[in-house]
Design an enzyme around this catalytic site. Structure first.
Site, short mmCIF file in Angstrom:
data_model
loop_
_atom_site.label_atom_id
_atom_site.label_comp_id
_atom_site.label_asym_id
_atom_site.label_seq_id
_atom_site.Cartn_x
_atom_site.Cartn_y
_atom_site.Cartn_z
N TYR A 1 -14.95 -3.39 9.90
CA TYR A 1 -13.60 -2.81 9.96
C TYR A 1 -12.97 -3.12 11.32
CZ TYR A 1 -9.73 0.50 9.70
OH TYR A 1 -8.47 1.07 9.71
N ASN B 1 0.86 -2.72 5.49
CA ASN B 1 0.12 -1.48 5.65
C ASN B 1 -1.14 -1.43 4.79
OD1 ASN B 1 -0.15 1.64 5.89
ND2 ASN B 1 0.21 1.31 3.70
N GLU C 1 -6.10 9.18 2.29
CA GLU C 1 -7.24 8.88 1.41
C GLU C 1 -8.23 7.91 2.07
OE1 GLU C 1 -5.77 7.69 -2.47
OE2 GLU C 1 -4.45 9.42 -2.57
N GLY D 1 0.82 -1.21 0.00
CA GLY D 1 0.00 0.00 0.00
C GLY D 1 0.85 1.26 0.00
N ALA D 2 1.79 1.31 -0.94
CA ALA D 2 2.71 2.46 -1.00
C ALA D 2 2.23 3.54 -1.97
CB ALA D 2 4.11 1.99 -1.38
N GLY E 1 -4.76 6.16 15.47
CA GLY E 1 -6.12 6.71 15.48
C GLY E 1 -6.32 7.50 14.19
P1 NDP Z 1 -4.93 5.19 2.05
O1 NDP Z 1 -6.27 4.92 1.44
O2 NDP Z 1 -4.36 6.55 1.89
O3 NDP Z 1 -3.89 4.12 1.49
C1 NDP Z 1 -4.22 2.74 1.46
C2 NDP Z 1 -3.18 1.96 0.68
O4 NDP Z 1 -3.56 0.57 0.70
C3 NDP Z 1 -3.11 2.39 -0.78
O5 NDP Z 1 -1.75 2.45 -1.17
C4 NDP Z 1 -3.81 1.25 -1.52
O6 NDP Z 1 -3.20 1.06 -2.79
C5 NDP Z 1 -3.49 0.05 -0.61
N1 NDP Z 1 -4.47 -1.02 -0.81
C6 NDP Z 1 -5.78 -1.01 -0.46
N2 NDP Z 1 -6.38 -2.15 -0.87
C7 NDP Z 1 -5.42 -2.88 -1.50
C8 NDP Z 1 -5.40 -4.15 -2.14
N3 NDP Z 1 -6.50 -4.91 -2.24
N4 NDP Z 1 -4.23 -4.60 -2.67
C9 NDP Z 1 -3.11 -3.85 -2.59
N5 NDP Z 1 -3.06 -2.65 -1.99
C10 NDP Z 1 -4.19 -2.17 -1.45
O7 NDP Z 1 -5.11 4.82 3.59
P2 NDP Z 1 -4.08 4.92 4.84
O8 NDP Z 1 -2.71 5.20 4.41
O9 NDP Z 1 -4.72 5.78 5.84
O10 NDP Z 1 -4.20 3.41 5.37
C11 NDP Z 1 -3.10 2.53 5.48
C12 NDP Z 1 -3.41 1.54 6.59
O11 NDP Z 1 -3.57 2.23 7.81
C13 NDP Z 1 -4.67 0.73 6.39
O12 NDP Z 1 -4.43 -0.59 6.82
C14 NDP Z 1 -5.67 1.41 7.32
O13 NDP Z 1 -6.68 0.53 7.76
C15 NDP Z 1 -4.76 1.82 8.45
N6 NDP Z 1 -5.20 2.89 9.32
C16 NDP Z 1 -5.57 4.11 8.81
C17 NDP Z 1 -5.97 5.12 9.67
C18 NDP Z 1 -6.44 6.45 9.19
O14 NDP Z 1 -7.17 7.13 9.94
N7 NDP Z 1 -6.03 6.89 8.01
C19 NDP Z 1 -5.93 4.93 11.13
C20 NDP Z 1 -5.57 3.60 11.54
C21 NDP Z 1 -5.18 2.65 10.66
P3 NDP Z 1 -3.99 0.79 -4.17
O15 NDP Z 1 -5.31 1.45 -4.06
O16 NDP Z 1 -3.07 1.36 -5.21
O17 NDP Z 1 -4.07 -0.69 -4.25
C1 8X3 Z 2 -8.84 4.25 11.19
C2 8X3 Z 2 -9.27 4.98 12.41
O1 8X3 Z 2 -11.29 5.56 13.87
O2 8X3 Z 2 -11.65 5.45 11.46
O3 8X3 Z 2 -8.42 2.96 11.46
O4 8X3 Z 2 -11.35 3.45 12.73
S1 8X3 Z 2 -10.97 4.82 12.61
#
Ligand code: NDP
Ligand code: 8X3
Length: 251
Positions: free
Chosen positions: A153, A87, A189, A9-10, A184
């Site tokens: 989730y 990630n 995105e 997920g980069a 948190g």
């Molecule tokens: P973004 O949506 O900004 O990024 C998510 C990344 O995950 C993208 O690079 C996307 O790449 C990749 N991804 C999603 N589905 C797939 C798939 N099926 N195969 C391969 N890659 C995938 O979100 P965040 O950076 O915020 O989220 C990253 C992680 O952090 C997640 O696990 C999320 O649950 C967790 N998180 C986020 C929080 C928040 O508030 N933002 C808080 C707590 C945890 P692409 O679409 O190109 O495949």
């Molecule tokens: C992302 C934070 O509060 O939307 O994991 O679940 S929350």
């Protein structure tokens, strides 16, 4: 010696910020995601800006065969992986249990839980063979407390918490570190994906307070990755100053 990190997920959010920070610090990066154009652009910008090597792998982490063949395709020079950052993940929808969409549940479980397990299982033989490695799993505060309408989730992130604990025990004989980081609310995105492109709903999540940024998580990933060999941070919950846990957010 030069180190490398494999980041799932980069193409956005935490993963992209982590690739940027590690590349800036001289690490080679394996970057993954489903959007080839974003992988290409990121690889080019990191290589140009920091002179590191970047290898990209475009695949859907939900697809078991694709995960294993992506890892099998790694050239030998890339097979010694120091850090795997699990990630890639997402939330889809925020509805009461009886109204939640079954396809959304499937996608969250297949991505956040099964995808993370497949990636770890695919990379572990390389780490074991090289007698080193660190797996960092991105959980969530949603994996520590269940909140209303968070059903699927929260379940997926509680599973990440459990899987991280299980890995830490089972991988002890191999001396592989396992760290879980549980953020948190962070402005990426994430909410746009969760609310399926509804910009207003997504930005409302971050109204009225200063949420975490992707770079905050990247710096924590870097910190836990660069501790002395005998030190492992097992579990880390991180929120912005305005958030106490899944329930209390001061706007
Ligand atoms: P973004 O949506 O900004 O990024 C998510 C990344 O995950 C993208 O690079 C996307 O790449 C990749 N991804 C999603 N589905 C797939 C798939 N099926 N195969 C391969 N890659 C995938 O979100 P965040 O950076 O915020 O989220 C990253 C992680 O952090 C997640 O696990 C999320 O649950 C967790 N998180 C986020 C929080 C928040 O508030 N933002 C808080 C707590 C945890 P692409 O679409 O190109 O495949
Ligand atoms: C992302 C934070 O509060 O939307 O994991 O679940 S929350």
């Amino acid at each position: 010696m030069k180190k490398n990190i494999l980041i799932t997920g980069a193409t956005a959010g935490f993963g992209k910020a982590t690739a940027e920070l590690f590349a800036k610090s001289g690490w080679d990066c394996i970057i993954t995601g489903r959007r080839q154009d974003r992988l290409d652009a990121l690889a080019k910008s990191l290589e140009t800006a920091y002179g590191v090597s970047v290898h990209s792998l475009c695949f859907d982490i939900q697809n078991r065969a694709a995960v294993f063949s992506a890892i099998e395709s790694l050239p030998e020079a890339w097979q010694s992986i120091d850090v795997l950052l699990n990630n890639a993940g997402l939330a889809l929808g925020r509805d009461s249990f009886e109204l939640a969409n079954l396809d959304d549940w499937d996608t969250m479980i297949d991505t956040n839980v099964k995808g993370l397990m497949y990636m770890s299982k695919a990379v572990l033989p390389l780490m074991i063979a090289h007698k080193k490695g660190h797996i960092i799993n991105i959980g969530s505060t949603a994996g520590k407390e269940v909140y209303k309408d968070g059903n699927g989730y929260c379940a997926s992130k509680h599973a990440v918490d459990a899987i991280s604990k299980a890995m830490r025990i089972d991988l002890l004989p191999h001396q592989i570190k396992v760290t879980a980081i549980h953020p948190g609310a962070a402005e990426t995105e994430f909410s746009l994906v969760r609310f399926k492109g509804d910009d207003q709903k997504a930005s409302a999540v971050y109204d009225g307070y200063k949420a975490l940024e992707a770079a905050d998580i990247a710096s924590i990933v870097y910190y836990v990755s660069t501790l002395p060999a005998h030190v492992c941070i097992n579990d880390l919950v991180v929120t912005c100053l305005s958030q106490a846990n899944s329930f209390y957010l001061q706007k």
